[in-house]
Design a protein around this motif. Structure first.
Motif, short mmCIF file in Angstrom:
data_model
loop_
_atom_site.label_atom_id
_atom_site.label_comp_id
_atom_site.label_asym_id
_atom_site.label_seq_id
_atom_site.Cartn_x
_atom_site.Cartn_y
_atom_site.Cartn_z
N ILE A 1 0.89 -1.16 0.00
CA ILE A 1 0.00 0.00 0.00
C ILE A 1 0.93 1.21 0.00
CG2 ILE A 1 -1.75 1.29 1.29
CD1 ILE A 1 -2.32 -1.34 2.84
N ASP A 2 0.69 2.21 -0.82
CA ASP A 2 1.51 3.43 -0.77
C ASP A 2 1.03 4.26 0.42
OD1 ASP A 2 2.29 6.19 -3.04
OD2 ASP A 2 2.81 5.79 -0.93
N LYS B 1 11.31 -3.42 -9.79
CA LYS B 1 12.68 -2.90 -9.94
C LYS B 1 13.28 -2.59 -8.55
CE LYS B 1 12.20 -0.58 -14.45
NZ LYS B 1 10.83 0.10 -14.39
N GLN B 2 14.56 -2.91 -8.38
CA GLN B 2 15.23 -2.68 -7.10
C GLN B 2 15.20 -1.22 -6.69
OE1 GLN B 2 16.46 -5.14 -4.86
NE2 GLN B 2 15.07 -6.15 -6.27
N GLU B 3 15.38 -0.30 -7.67
CA GLU B 3 15.40 1.10 -7.28
C GLU B 3 14.00 1.56 -6.81
OE1 GLU B 3 16.44 -0.18 -10.07
OE2 GLU B 3 15.87 0.98 -11.86
N ASP B 4 12.96 0.95 -7.38
CA ASP B 4 11.61 1.31 -6.92
C ASP B 4 11.36 0.79 -5.50
OD1 ASP B 4 10.14 0.84 -10.23
OD2 ASP B 4 11.20 2.55 -9.32
N ILE B 5 11.93 -0.37 -5.22
CA ILE B 5 11.77 -0.93 -3.86
C ILE B 5 12.58 -0.10 -2.87
CG2 ILE B 5 12.25 -2.98 -2.43
CD1 ILE B 5 11.61 -4.66 -4.97
N TRP B 6 13.78 0.27 -3.27
CA TRP B 6 14.62 1.13 -2.41
C TRP B 6 13.87 2.44 -2.12
CZ3 TRP B 6 16.73 5.89 -1.83
CH2 TRP B 6 17.85 6.03 -1.00
N ASN B 7 13.34 3.05 -3.17
CA ASN B 7 12.61 4.31 -2.99
C ASN B 7 11.38 4.14 -2.11
OD1 ASN B 7 14.08 6.37 -4.32
ND2 ASN B 7 13.50 5.49 -6.29
N ALA B 8 10.70 3.02 -2.27
CA ALA B 8 9.48 2.78 -1.48
C ALA B 8 9.81 2.73 0.01
CB ALA B 8 8.82 1.49 -1.92
N TYR C 1 12.63 4.14 1.36
CA TYR C 1 13.17 5.46 1.77
C TYR C 1 12.06 6.49 1.92
CZ TYR C 1 15.39 9.93 1.94
OH TYR C 1 15.74 11.19 2.33
N LEU C 2 11.09 6.46 0.99
CA LEU C 2 10.00 7.47 1.00
C LEU C 2 8.88 7.10 1.97
CD1 LEU C 2 9.80 8.11 -2.86
CD2 LEU C 2 10.88 9.58 -1.12
N LEU C 3 9.01 6.01 2.68
CA LEU C 3 8.00 5.52 3.62
C LEU C 3 6.69 5.18 2.91
CD1 LEU C 3 10.04 7.32 5.42
CD2 LEU C 3 8.26 7.18 7.14
N GLN C 4 6.81 4.73 1.65
CA GLN C 4 5.61 4.19 1.01
C GLN C 4 5.26 2.86 1.69
OE1 GLN C 4 7.29 4.44 -3.02
NE2 GLN C 4 5.55 5.75 -3.59
N VAL C 5 6.34 2.13 2.03
CA VAL C 5 6.20 1.00 2.96
C VAL C 5 7.09 1.36 4.14
CG1 VAL C 5 8.04 -0.34 1.80
CG2 VAL C 5 6.39 -1.50 3.27
N ARG C 6 6.56 1.18 5.36
CA ARG C 6 7.32 1.68 6.51
C ARG C 6 6.95 0.89 7.75
NH1 ARG C 6 3.44 2.64 9.08
NH2 ARG C 6 4.77 3.12 10.89
N GLY C 7 7.73 1.14 8.80
CA GLY C 7 7.52 0.37 10.03
C GLY C 7 8.50 -0.78 10.05
N ALA C 8 9.23 -0.93 11.12
CA ALA C 8 10.34 -1.89 11.15
C ALA C 8 9.98 -3.27 10.60
CB ALA C 8 10.89 -1.97 12.57
N ASP D 1 -1.10 9.91 19.22
CA ASP D 1 -0.35 11.13 18.93
C ASP D 1 -0.25 11.32 17.41
OD1 ASP D 1 2.31 10.85 21.46
OD2 ASP D 1 0.19 11.39 21.60
N GLU D 2 -0.51 12.53 16.97
CA GLU D 2 -0.43 12.77 15.50
C GLU D 2 0.94 12.41 14.95
OE1 GLU D 2 -0.75 16.84 14.33
OE2 GLU D 2 0.71 17.52 15.80
N THR D 3 1.99 12.68 15.69
CA THR D 3 3.38 12.32 15.37
C THR D 3 3.94 13.12 14.20
OG1 THR D 3 2.81 10.07 16.08
CG2 THR D 3 5.01 10.40 15.14
N ARG D 4 4.21 14.38 14.51
CA ARG D 4 4.92 15.19 13.52
C ARG D 4 6.33 14.66 13.33
NH1 ARG D 4 4.30 19.33 11.05
NH2 ARG D 4 6.37 20.20 11.39
N PRO D 5 6.97 14.93 12.17
CA PRO D 5 6.42 15.71 11.05
C PRO D 5 5.64 14.87 10.03
CG PRO D 5 8.72 15.25 10.64
CD PRO D 5 8.42 14.68 12.00
N LEU D 6 5.78 13.53 10.04
CA LEU D 6 5.12 12.76 8.96
C LEU D 6 3.72 12.28 9.32
CD1 LEU D 6 8.18 10.83 7.49
CD2 LEU D 6 7.06 12.88 6.62
N LEU D 7 3.30 12.57 10.55
CA LEU D 7 1.90 12.33 10.95
C LEU D 7 1.45 10.87 10.82
CD1 LEU D 7 0.23 15.56 9.43
CD2 LEU D 7 1.40 15.28 11.64
N GLN D 8 2.32 9.94 11.12
CA GLN D 8 1.90 8.53 11.04
C GLN D 8 0.77 8.23 12.03
OE1 GLN D 8 5.08 9.57 11.09
NE2 GLN D 8 6.51 8.10 10.19
#
Ligand SMILES: CSC[C@H]1O[C@H](OP(=O)(O)O)[C@H](O)[C@@H]1O
Length: 369
Positions: free
Chosen positions: A26-27, A42-49, A51-58, A199-206
């Motif tokens: 999910i983005d 593509k590896q670079e798309d996965i890397w970007n995903a 880094y950009l927190l398109q997928v995130r959380g440990a 908590d809203e959790t600035r700055p990315l508001l997760q």
């Protein structure tokens, strides 16, 4: 096109599309406004995903990396192990460079590398198939880990408690249940009525964008607050326990988690409220001695001064500090809830005990298979 589902929790946070050999996520940068599913090959798309927190959380980052390195291994065209391993290591180092703090990224990649080395006598296709199985296993395991953390977490609270959480350590940070939200979801299944402050959790508001979204969609009683309100909510007596996730737990129990977590811990200590870290053992790094040794990711200034605002909210050219995480000192933590039990201070000893229990459990499992 993925058919519309009734709740965000009906979508896979992170999965392997076996048919198209793609990482499906999910983005999360688009949530809660729209649910966009990305299919990455593509590896670079996965890397970007990552880094950009398109997928995130440990945990979700670890699963994405495991799937990503498997997809990369599929593309290595050689029959020679040395050549294969060289290309594999390059791909592993590349993915590992996406984000430094969440140990799950390197934990998952190291586990996949162990599979390669353990099977080096096999043919390349056989090694790639073993990597495929390991990636699937890492993903499936996460469900059991989070559910078990939820079960241990439930032993720490009462059915009508007020709970506070920071950032998103929910299903959107894992495969299912989340870590900090696992007790909340399992409690709901038992008919508990938690009142949850997110908590809203600035700055990315997760917290505002993701945690409140997934909890509300599940019918849980959740209230969004600004980060600077958590102490006040605690002082009113509305919070009986704090549950947060983590990105790296050091051997002495010092814990890196989303920026602002240490302030929540300080306020909880002041008001006598237990602060629990929900930590899969994959996020506990006994080779990191203390919080001083944890690399805290720094992210672009724009996330602080431009995101969510029509115009930059600070004067042009002013200095900005944007650490993505902070370290909560172990003496502010009432317990570290893992899938092998709850570690209590002194953590240097109790975390070793947790890993001993894990080792014994894995050995017993091996015997049974
Ligand atoms: C289940 S642990 C999730 C953990 O990861 C988050 O960081 P980010 O959103 O930058 O990936 C946050 O620290 C959460 O507690």
């Amino acid at each position: 096109m993925e058919e519309k589902k009734k709740s965000i929790l009906d979508y896979d946070t992170v999965a392997l599309d076996e048919e198209n050999h793609a990482l499906v996520i999910i983005d999360q940068t688009q949530l809660p406004y729209q649910t966009e599913i990305l299919s990455l090959t593509k590896q670079e798309d996965i890397w970007n995903a990552i880094y950009l927190l398109q997928v995130r959380g440990a945990p979700a980052i670890g699963v994405a990396a495991a799937i990503g390195i498997y997809l990369s291994a599929r593309e290595i065209k050689t029959a020679d192990f040395t050549d294969f391993y060289q290309e594999f290591q390059k791909a592993k180092d590349y993915l590992d460079s996406a984000r430094p703090t969440a140990v799950n990224l390197s934990w998952a990649l190291n586990r996949m590398e162990e599979v390669v080395l353990k099977n080096k006598e096999k043919t390349i296709p056989e090694i790639v198939e073993r990597l495929h199985q390991e990636a699937v296993e890492i993903r499936e395991e996460d469900i059991w880990v989070c559910k078990t953390i939820g079960e241990y977490g439930l032993t720490l609270v009462n059915p009508g408690d007020g709970l506070l959480t920071h950032c998103n350590a929910g299903q959107l940070a894992t495969v299912k249940y989340g870590t900090a939200t696992a007790p909340m979801y399992l409690g709901q299944e038992k008919g508990y009525h938690f009142r949850i402050f997110s908590d809203e959790t600035r700055p990315l508001l997760q917290g505002a964008r993701l945690t409140s979204f997934e909890l509300k969609e599940s019918g849980l009683d959740v209230t969004v607050i600004c980060d600077n309100m958590s102490a006040s909510v605690m002082r009113k007596g509305w919070v009986n326990a704090v549950f947060v996730g983590c990105d790296r737990v050091a051997a002495n129990g010092d814990t890196a988690n989303k920026i602002g977590t240490s302030m929540v811990a300080l306020a909880a200590k002041r008001y006598g409220i237990p602060m629990y870290i929900c930590a899969p053992t994959s996020t506990i790094d006994l080779s990191t001695i203390s919080g001083e040794d944890i690399h805290i990711e720094e992210r672009p200034a724009e996330e602080v001064v431009e995101m969510w605002y029509e115009k930059p909210m600070a004067p042009d050219g002013v200095k900005v500090f944007n650490p993505a995480f902070d370290v909560t000192d172990h003496d502010l933590i009432a317990g570290i809830v893992t899938e092998y039990g709850i570690a209590r201070a002194p953590y240097t000893e109790s975390l070793k005990e947790i890993f001993k229990k894990k080792e014994e459990a894995l050995k017993a499992e091996e015997k049974d298979t």
